[in-house]
Design an enzyme around this catalytic site. Structure first.
Site, PDB file in Angstrom:
ATOM      1  N   HIS A  19       0.841  -1.195   0.000  1.00  0.00           N
ATOM      2  CA  HIS A  19       0.000   0.000   0.000  1.00  0.00           C
ATOM      3  C   HIS A  19       0.878   1.248   0.000  1.00  0.00           C
ATOM      4  O   HIS A  19       2.119   1.167  -0.063  1.00  0.00           O
ATOM      5  CB  HIS A  19      -0.989  -0.012   1.171  1.00  0.00           C
ATOM      6  CG  HIS A  19      -0.357  -0.121   2.531  1.00  0.00           C
ATOM      7  ND1 HIS A  19       0.507   0.820   3.045  1.00  0.00           N
ATOM      8  CD2 HIS A  19      -0.487  -1.075   3.498  1.00  0.00           C
ATOM      9  CE1 HIS A  19       0.891   0.479   4.254  1.00  0.00           C
ATOM     10  NE2 HIS A  19       0.312  -0.680   4.558  1.00  0.00           N
ATOM     11  N   HIS A  22       3.950   1.696   2.258  1.00  0.00           N
ATOM     12  CA  HIS A  22       5.190   1.061   1.809  1.00  0.00           C
ATOM     13  C   HIS A  22       5.922   1.962   0.807  1.00  0.00           C
ATOM     14  O   HIS A  22       7.145   2.124   0.870  1.00  0.00           O
ATOM     15  CB  HIS A  22       4.887  -0.291   1.144  1.00  0.00           C
ATOM     16  CG  HIS A  22       4.279  -1.297   2.070  1.00  0.00           C
ATOM     17  ND1 HIS A  22       3.008  -1.806   1.875  1.00  0.00           N
ATOM     18  CD2 HIS A  22       4.744  -1.893   3.192  1.00  0.00           C
ATOM     19  CE1 HIS A  22       2.739  -2.674   2.836  1.00  0.00           C
ATOM     20  NE2 HIS A  22       3.772  -2.743   3.639  1.00  0.00           N
ATOM     21  N   CYS A 128      -0.908 -10.189  19.288  1.00  0.00           N
ATOM     22  CA  CYS A 128      -1.582  -9.688  18.084  1.00  0.00           C
ATOM     23  C   CYS A 128      -0.893 -10.285  16.868  1.00  0.00           C
ATOM     24  O   CYS A 128       0.291 -10.029  16.632  1.00  0.00           O
ATOM     25  CB  CYS A 128      -1.530  -8.165  18.019  1.00  0.00           C
ATOM     26  SG  CYS A 128      -2.171  -7.497  16.462  1.00  0.00           S
ATOM     27  N   CYS A 131       0.464  -7.630  14.329  1.00  0.00           N
ATOM     28  CA  CYS A 131       1.759  -7.037  14.682  1.00  0.00           C
ATOM     29  C   CYS A 131       2.847  -8.085  14.832  1.00  0.00           C
ATOM     30  O   CYS A 131       4.033  -7.734  14.874  1.00  0.00           O
ATOM     31  CB  CYS A 131       1.655  -6.275  16.007  1.00  0.00           C
ATOM     32  SG  CYS A 131       0.601  -4.831  15.971  1.00  0.00           S
ATOM     33  N   CYS A 145      -5.495  -4.075  20.344  1.00  0.00           N
ATOM     34  CA  CYS A 145      -4.185  -3.714  19.822  1.00  0.00           C
ATOM     35  C   CYS A 145      -4.191  -2.258  19.353  1.00  0.00           C
ATOM     36  O   CYS A 145      -5.103  -1.866  18.590  1.00  0.00           O
ATOM     37  CB  CYS A 145      -3.821  -4.639  18.661  1.00  0.00           C
ATOM     38  SG  CYS A 145      -2.432  -4.059  17.667  1.00  0.00           S
ATOM     39  N   HIS A 148      -3.888  -2.324  15.299  1.00  0.00           N
ATOM     40  CA  HIS A 148      -4.890  -2.963  14.444  1.00  0.00           C
ATOM     41  C   HIS A 148      -6.309  -2.897  14.986  1.00  0.00           C
ATOM     42  O   HIS A 148      -7.257  -3.345  14.317  1.00  0.00           O
ATOM     43  CB  HIS A 148      -4.503  -4.431  14.193  1.00  0.00           C
ATOM     44  CG  HIS A 148      -3.249  -4.588  13.387  1.00  0.00           C
ATOM     45  ND1 HIS A 148      -2.001  -4.658  13.959  1.00  0.00           N
ATOM     46  CD2 HIS A 148      -3.060  -4.664  12.043  1.00  0.00           C
ATOM     47  CE1 HIS A 148      -1.085  -4.779  13.002  1.00  0.00           C
ATOM     48  NE2 HIS A 148      -1.701  -4.779  11.846  1.00  0.00           N
ATOM     49  N   LYS A 302      -5.050   5.076   9.801  1.00  0.00           N
ATOM     50  CA  LYS A 302      -3.855   4.463   9.267  1.00  0.00           C
ATOM     51  C   LYS A 302      -4.223   3.509   8.138  1.00  0.00           C
ATOM     52  O   LYS A 302      -5.197   2.754   8.226  1.00  0.00           O
ATOM     53  CB  LYS A 302      -3.130   3.693  10.379  1.00  0.00           C
ATOM     54  CG  LYS A 302      -1.904   2.942   9.894  1.00  0.00           C
ATOM     55  CD  LYS A 302      -1.397   1.980  10.951  1.00  0.00           C
ATOM     56  CE  LYS A 302      -0.291   1.089  10.403  1.00  0.00           C
ATOM     57  NZ  LYS A 302       0.119   0.044  11.343  1.00  0.00           N
ATOM     58  N   LYS A 305      -4.395  -3.128   5.578  1.00  0.00           N
ATOM     59  CA  LYS A 305      -5.092  -4.156   4.800  1.00  0.00           C
ATOM     60  C   LYS A 305      -6.293  -4.683   5.566  1.00  0.00           C
ATOM     61  O   LYS A 305      -7.308  -5.029   4.975  1.00  0.00           O
ATOM     62  CB  LYS A 305      -4.119  -5.288   4.454  1.00  0.00           C
ATOM     63  CG  LYS A 305      -2.980  -4.872   3.547  1.00  0.00           C
ATOM     64  CD  LYS A 305      -2.052  -6.022   3.212  1.00  0.00           C
ATOM     65  CE  LYS A 305      -1.091  -6.343   4.321  1.00  0.00           C
ATOM     66  NZ  LYS A 305       0.025  -5.412   4.436  1.00  0.00           N
TER      67      LYS A 305
END
Length: 515
Positions: A19, A22, A128, A131, A145, A148, A302, A305
């Site tokens: 995404h 990256h 998690c 992570c 988390c 996430h 954030k 995915k």
């Protein structure tokens, strides 16, 4: 021997396509590496793929394929993005198949064990999968988390642990002395606060059963595989072949004056605490700098995915081109804080800064040189205050943009470069070479001399811009330099005289987007 530097991105999980986050990290690291090269360093720029994670195994199970099939397929998406963004990588490491990585991860484990820093115990904690990390209850947000926003699983295992607590004082000394820099300072303070709150030993393995047999085996225990982060962090030196005395390791890690990791804020403790402690245990040199960026968000969230709000960078490159995406991410986003993505903003900055600003400037000066001097670049005939102002600004921008990049501030560097773009465009309007040309045609010799000076002043400024922009938009940089008869790899300290070159009118560097 020239100074050397090592620059790395983190290595992303390959459980899905990349995404925009990256892409942002890739471009930051690429710009920093190119800047260091322009400062005279011999740079090794590394990236790769983190393939030994449980996330990859679960994603493969969901698709009904093997983990090997999944990582072999998905890594190509990251390689395609790297190519589309124009990264100048020296190496790319795959943690599930690179022999040097497998050997290096095993040797670092062996060294930590030999030091007495590895031990086994039963453990239960909150884990998690997203992570690949255990959390304490105090680190959760509403029981979820923080990265996430999902409740972690309760995991009970018999694992190996690393004596992280043993290295608290040494880590503080490295950080406070500046031998290990964390940029920006807020992240340094966060790291020191984390260490001083009390370091607990960390789990560094997983049962082979829970890992589904996927991962690097723990030496001497086939029932355990290395925890993915412990395996992954070692990639930075494994890729240089340190276990067999490779010259790359000696040159770009041991002897390098800069060993720089570029990473997101969510993995700060892994790179500024766990990894340096592992190196201390193994008796190996530490990184010198950890440069930490924020997140690219989408409507304040954030990119993830798991939440489905990802922005596909390949689609942006297809629609707007490599230069536009590189410029937008490096000029619009803070190098250290979060920033919200807007495709409308990308298109606006493309038209305003690239098409109307930089592209128009290059087109103007080449077309005027063709129109008024048959394409032959003239010498400087006179120098007056407007020309001195442009020259002084060129020198100041070159110095201050480089200083900003020495601080890892790509946004400030580009802002300063665009001060020069705007000033030179304004200088052309002030001097009005079209009026000077008309007066010269009427026999005004002074107007003709000033016209030569204006054209030469702008050509020299454009040459500066072509060189200054190399770390950020290398494709456009090369086209600008070629448009004025310079090689694409021209450097500021090795330039030939511009006088007497024959130029052609430059095609549009950045065709304007239609709304």
């Amino acid at each position: 021997m020239s100074a050397t530097a090592f620059v790395s991105t983190t290595i992303p999980y390959v459980n899905a396509r990349p995404h925009l986050g990256h892409a942002f990290e890739y471009l930051q690291a690429d710009a920093f590496a190119r800047h260091m090269a322009m400062r005279g360093r011999d740079v090794y720029f590394l990236s790769g793929s983190d393939e030994n994670s449980l996330k990859n195994v679960l994603a493969a199970e969901k698709e009904g394929i093997t983990a090997r099939e999944l990582v072999d397929r998905n890594v190509t998406y990251f390689e395609q993005l790297i190519d589309a963004l124009g990264l100048d990588l020296s190496g790319f490491v795959r943690t599930s198949s690179d022999p040097d990585h497998l050997a290096g991860a095993t040797e670092i484990w062996r060294r930590m064990d030999e030091k007495g820093d590895i031990y086994a115990k039963d453990y239960e904690g909150l884990y998690c999968v997203g992570c690949e990390q255990f959390y304490s209850p105090s680190e959760l947000v509403d029981g979820k988390c923080p990265e996430h926003n999902v409740p972690p699983e309760v995991i009970s295992e018999h694992n190996y642990f690393f004596r992280l607590s043993r290295y608290a004082d040494q880590l503080v000394e490295e950080l406070e002395s500046g031998r290990l820099r964390v940029v920006p300072e807020t992240r340094l303070n966060e790291t020191l606060g984390f260490i001083r709150s009390g370091l607990a030993d960390i789990s560094v393995s997983r049962s082979t059963d829970r890992a589904r047999g996927w991962g690097i085996p723990v030496p001497g225990d086939d029932g355990q595989v290395m925890y993915v982060w412990i395996d992954a962090l070692t990639n930075y030196i494994n890729a240089l072949g340190w276990t067999h005395g490779d010259e790359r390791y000696k040159r770009y890690w041991e002897a390098a004056d800069k060993r720089t990791h570029v990473l997101g804020k969510g993995v700060l403790r892994f790179h500024a605490v766990y990894w340096p402690a592992m190196l201390l245990s193994a008796g190996l040199p530490l990184p010198t700098e950890v440069v930490v960026h924020g997140y690219i968000t989408n409507l304040g969230q954030k990119l993830s995915k798991s939440t489905g709000n990802v922005v596909e960078p390949m689609g942006l490159v297809d629609r707007y081109g490599q230069d536009a995406v590189r410029y937008y991410l490096l000029a619009d986003f803070s190098p250290f804080g979060d920033g919200d993505f807007s495709e409308e903003r990308l298109a606006s900055r493309y038209n305003t800064d690239l098409a109307n600003g930089l592209g128009n400037l290059v087109s103007r000066v080449t077309s005027m040189t063709v129109r008024y001097r048959d394409g032959v670049t003239p010498p400087v005939r006179v120098t007056e205050e407007p020309e001195r102002q442009v020259t002084e600004l060129r020198e100041a921008v070159a110095r201050e943009a480089a200083e900003a990049m020495d601080r890892y501030d790509h946004r400030q560097a580009l802002a300063r470069i665009w001060d020069l773009v705007r000033r030179v465009n304004a200088y052309v309007d002030e001097r009005a070479p079209w009026h000077l040309a008309k007066a010269a045609d009427g026999g005004d010799e002074a107007a003709g001399q000033l016209l030569d000076t204006v054209l030469r002043t702008v050509l020299e400024a454009v040459r500066d811009l072509g060189i200054l922009l190399r770390p950020y938009v290398p494709g456009a940089s090369a086209r600008i330099l070629e448009a004025i008869g310079e090689p694409a790899d021209a450097t500021a300290d090795a330039l030939a005289d511009l006088t007497g070159r024959t130029l052609a009118k430059s095609p549009p560097l950045f065709p304007r987007l239609e709304s």
